[in-house]
Design an enzyme around this catalytic site. Structure first.
Site, PDB file in Angstrom:
ATOM      1  N   GLU A  18      -6.537 -30.463 -37.871  1.00  0.00           N
ATOM      2  CA  GLU A  18      -6.038 -30.310 -36.510  1.00  0.00           C
ATOM      3  C   GLU A  18      -4.519 -30.212 -36.593  1.00  0.00           C
ATOM      4  OE1 GLU A  18      -7.642 -30.635 -33.297  1.00  0.00           O
ATOM      5  OE2 GLU A  18      -9.590 -30.490 -34.273  1.00  0.00           O
ATOM      6  N   CYS A  21      -7.645 -26.491 -33.710  1.00  0.00           N
ATOM      7  CA  CYS A  21      -8.523 -26.767 -34.850  1.00  0.00           C
ATOM      8  C   CYS A  21      -8.576 -25.565 -35.783  1.00  0.00           C
ATOM      9  CB  CYS A  21      -9.924 -27.150 -34.379  1.00  0.00           C
ATOM     10  SG  CYS A  21     -10.748 -25.866 -33.414  1.00  0.00           S
TER      11      CYS A  21
END
Length: 251
Positions: free
Chosen positions: A233, A200
């Site tokens: 992501e 992330c």
């Protein structure tokens, strides 16, 4: 927050919960009040199998269901050949509520999934039972502790029911927080032919990849979980140099 949640509040919350067909969680200092369950269940169907996932208040989860489904599909495709026809095993760090764990279990003989947060581990165990997934073992361990256990540097009472020598790990899956991997986890990753890294924090991912000169990126994907923001992501599949190429890599 300091105001007490009394019976009147609970009564009104239950009325609102019924009217909106939802669960309500109220918090005040030292108290939490539920009108029902403390989670909602999100489900993903992959290759004809449906896997539940608890979305729980105050804990990490993949909240964009559409993009999460795409991530799970991609992860299955990347590790398709790693399990060698379900003859080998998967080690997972930061498994959370079992989001990746359960769909990927279909590709491996066994999975050992670790997560520090005990509630997330219980949620993952419940979801595994619901999906009738029986080849996964969950352990409440940090990544550093799991590395110590893997390297036989320390014994953990939490692993007393497991025989680590019975596992034949072929691949490592990591989905760390924004801080990325610690030094011990990076050192452990160097021992695996296949590593799937879901990040992330793309900037920290880039740093961690520089610390893994033993591996090369063979596949990568960006998943836009939060459109119109700078959050993304990024997932990469790494293969250790010298490993014989699999069919997906040759393609």
């Amino acid at each position: 927050y300091r105001r007490k949640l009394d019976e009147e509040w609970e009564g009104e919350a239950k009325k609102l919960s019924a009217a909106l067909s939802c669960e309500i969680i109220g918090r005040s200092k030292g108290k939490r009040v539920l009108t029902g369950a403390d989670h909602v269940t999100q489900r993903h169907t992959l290759r004809g199998v449906t896997y539940p996932q608890w979305q729980t208040e105050n804990r990490f989860s993949q909240s964009n269901a559409h993009i999460c489904g795409a991530m799970l599909k991609w992860a299955q495709e990347q590790l398709e050949d790693a399990g060698k026809g379900r003859e080998r095993d998967l080690l997972e760090f930061y498994c959370g509520n079992g989001n990746f764990t359960l769909p990927l279990s279909a590709l491996f003989r066994k999975v050992l999934a670790t997560e520090l947060d005990k509630y997330s581990v219980r949620a993952a165990q419940h979801c595994a039972q619901d999906a009738q997934v029986k080849n996964v073992e969950f352990a409440s361990l940090s990544a550093a502790e799991a590395t110590q256990a893997f390297n036989k540097e320390r014994e953990f009472f939490r692993l007393r029911h497991l025989d680590l020598d019975s596992f034949d790990f072929a691949a490592l899956l990591v989905d760390p927080p924004r801080a990325g991997l610690d030094d011990s986890s990076i050192a452990l990753a160097q021992k695996f032919d296949d590593v799937l890294y879901v990040s992330c924090n793309p900037a920290k991912l880039a740093q961690d990849l520089q610390a893994l000169p033993s591996h090369r990126v063979v596949s990568a994907a960006l998943f836009d979980q939060f459109p119109w923001t700078d959050h993304a992501e990024v997932a990469v599949r790494l293969t250790r140099d010298g490993k014989k190429q699999g069919p997906q890599e040759e393609a």
